[in-house]
Design a protein around this motif. Structure first.
Motif, PDB file in Angstrom:
ATOM      1  N   SER A 163       7.826   2.182   0.828  1.00  0.00           N
ATOM      2  CA  SER A 163       7.452   1.165   0.799  1.00  0.00           C
ATOM      3  C   SER A 163       8.475  -0.251   1.554  1.00  0.00           C
ATOM      4  O   SER A 163       7.830  -1.216   1.935  1.00  0.00           O
ATOM      5  CB  SER A 163       7.310   0.562  -0.655  1.00  0.00           C
TER       6      SER A 163
ATOM      7  N   THR B 116       6.110   9.710  -4.309  1.00  0.00           N
ATOM      8  CA  THR B 116       6.418  10.332  -3.018  1.00  0.00           C
ATOM      9  C   THR B 116       7.614  11.200  -3.227  1.00  0.00           C
ATOM     10  O   THR B 116       8.755  10.808  -3.693  1.00  0.00           O
ATOM     11  CB  THR B 116       6.581   9.506  -1.877  1.00  0.00           C
TER      12      THR B 116
ATOM     13  N   TYR C 242      -5.068  -1.495  -8.967  1.00  0.00           N
ATOM     14  CA  TYR C 242      -4.956  -2.009  -7.760  1.00  0.00           C
ATOM     15  C   TYR C 242      -4.526  -3.430  -7.477  1.00  0.00           C
ATOM     16  O   TYR C 242      -3.731  -3.988  -6.931  1.00  0.00           O
ATOM     17  CB  TYR C 242      -6.223  -1.788  -6.643  1.00  0.00           C
TER      18      TYR C 242
ATOM     19  N   HIS D 222       0.826  -1.203  -0.076  1.00  0.00           N
ATOM     20  CA  HIS D 222       0.017  -0.038   0.121  1.00  0.00           C
ATOM     21  C   HIS D 222       0.828   1.282   0.043  1.00  0.00           C
ATOM     22  O   HIS D 222       0.570   2.407  -0.575  1.00  0.00           O
ATOM     23  CB  HIS D 222      -0.976   0.119   0.947  1.00  0.00           C
ATOM     24  N   HIS D 223       1.942   1.240   0.564  1.00  0.00           N
ATOM     25  CA  HIS D 223       2.964   2.348   0.633  1.00  0.00           C
ATOM     26  C   HIS D 223       3.455   2.616  -0.794  1.00  0.00           C
ATOM     27  O   HIS D 223       3.537   3.678  -1.488  1.00  0.00           O
ATOM     28  CB  HIS D 223       4.061   2.206   1.525  1.00  0.00           C
TER      29      HIS D 223
ATOM     30  N   ASN E   9      -8.809   2.045 -11.508  1.00  0.00           N
ATOM     31  CA  ASN E   9      -8.435   1.980 -10.348  1.00  0.00           C
ATOM     32  C   ASN E   9      -8.524   0.425  -9.768  1.00  0.00           C
ATOM     33  O   ASN E   9      -7.716  -0.139  -9.294  1.00  0.00           O
ATOM     34  CB  ASN E   9      -9.318   2.754  -9.420  1.00  0.00           C
TER      35      ASN E   9
ATOM     36  N   PHE F 124       1.871   1.411  -3.572  1.00  0.00           N
ATOM     37  CA  PHE F 124       0.707   2.081  -4.523  1.00  0.00           C
ATOM     38  C   PHE F 124       0.284   3.513  -4.286  1.00  0.00           C
ATOM     39  O   PHE F 124      -0.300   4.097  -5.355  1.00  0.00           O
ATOM     40  CB  PHE F 124      -0.446   1.131  -3.995  1.00  0.00           C
ATOM     41  N   TYR F 125       0.145   3.629  -2.929  1.00  0.00           N
ATOM     42  CA  TYR F 125      -0.343   5.009  -2.931  1.00  0.00           C
ATOM     43  C   TYR F 125       0.995   6.194  -2.957  1.00  0.00           C
ATOM     44  O   TYR F 125       0.713   7.536  -3.186  1.00  0.00           O
ATOM     45  CB  TYR F 125      -0.987   5.310  -1.594  1.00  0.00           C
ATOM     46  N   GLY F 126       2.058   5.636  -2.741  1.00  0.00           N
ATOM     47  CA  GLY F 126       3.198   6.796  -2.561  1.00  0.00           C
ATOM     48  C   GLY F 126       4.485   6.447  -3.500  1.00  0.00           C
ATOM     49  O   GLY F 126       5.430   6.856  -3.207  1.00  0.00           O
ATOM     50  N   ASN F 127       4.288   5.758  -4.621  1.00  0.00           N
ATOM     51  CA  ASN F 127       5.235   5.424  -5.304  1.00  0.00           C
ATOM     52  C   ASN F 127       6.154   6.828  -6.238  1.00  0.00           C
ATOM     53  O   ASN F 127       7.115   6.587  -6.472  1.00  0.00           O
ATOM     54  CB  ASN F 127       5.119   4.472  -6.664  1.00  0.00           C
TER      55      ASN F 127
END
Length: 278
Positions: free
Chosen positions: A39, A24, A153, A16-17, A149, A19-22
């Motif tokens: 991640s 960042t 995911y 999830h880190h 989405n 997926f949401y923050g690649n």
């Protein structure tokens, strides 16, 4: 001594880190480096108890990293498995091994991912969404948001855990002859999809005509072009857009603004028909 094993909960947190923050703290200098760090943080925190061991492990992932983010989750999963092996003192798995693998997979995964996701999957979904949007219907936008989405995911999740299972066994497959054949095949399919989408949804024609003294049309440029090469103007505009973005590094927004200017001048000059949609 009992072997260290990453829990499913931690693997999900790591995924999830990514997926949401690649992307960042994305920058031209670091690209996806910090997204990778976030991640790997849950993995390292679970595998190592001492702060100095955690710091040493995390230092491995400060190296530059950039690839196609969706399929790139495979690399994150692979390194999670390698980090687990390193924490268990497996021979031959160290910082150099992990970074060498990451660097070796960035390019192949980017090539496959760009062709498969950006060049094939997204145009197909957009093509369906455009069809559903006829008449101003919001179904197209809703379809694209939901389907993309869900596919992103669950596709990224599958790739992450498959990478974790494969570990370093995935390297030979992705970098070797089989991987090259896959990249070439997907690139060809992607080109065919882009061509089909362009031919279906892009239509450019000219209203330019020449008349004699009596007002009779003796040259209809669009008819002449259709006799020689149907859809020639459409092809030329698509190639122009590709050339501006790929060769001149012009942003898509600038290209769209340029097309608006060309269309405006063309309508004023009588080359384009204002009643047509381009």
């Amino acid at each position: 001594m009992e072997a260290k094993k990453i829990s499913k909960k931690t693997l999900m947190k790591s995924f999830h880190h990514w997926f949401y923050g690649n992307l960042t703290c994305f920058s031209q200098e670091h690209m996806q480096t910090f997204g990778y760090l976030t991640s790997m943080l849950p993995i390292v925190e679970e595998l190592y108890d001492k702060k100095e061991d955690q710091e040493k492990a995390m230092h491995t992932y400060t190296a530059f990293f950039n690839t196609e983010p969706q399929l790139g989750s495979l690399i994150v999963g692979i390194t999670a498995g390698l980090e687990e092996a390193r924490a268990n003192d497996k021979e031959g798995v160290d910082e150099e091994t992990i970074n060498g693998l990451r660097a070796g997979l960035m390019g192949p995964i980017a090539g496959i991912g760009d062709s498969l996701v950006v060049g094939t999957l997204i145009p197909v979904i957009l093509g369906i969404a455009l069809g559903l949007s006829n008449g101003g219907s919001p179904l197209g936008a809703i379809f694209y948001i939901v389907v993309w989405n869900l596919l992103a995911y669950f596709g990224m999740r599958f790739a992450y855990f498959k990478g974790y299972e494969l570990g370093d066994k995935a390297v030979e497959f992705l970098v070797g002859a089989q991987g090259q054949a896959i990249r070439k095949a997907i690139a060809i399919i992607g080109g065919m999809v882009i061509g089909a989408v362009a031919a279906t949804w892009v239509s450019i024609s000219t209203a330019f005509k020449l008349r004699n003294a009596s007002g009779k049309v003796y040259l209809n440029l669009q008819n002449q072009l259709d006799n020689v090469y149907p859809g020639l103007l459409t092809v030329l505009f698509i190639v122009l857009c590709w050339w501006l973005m790929a060769k001149k590094n012009m942003s898509p927004i600038k290209v769209m603004l340029l097309l608006v200017v060309i269309a405006l001048i063309g309508v004023i000059a009588g080359f384009f028909n204002p009643g047509l949609s381009y």
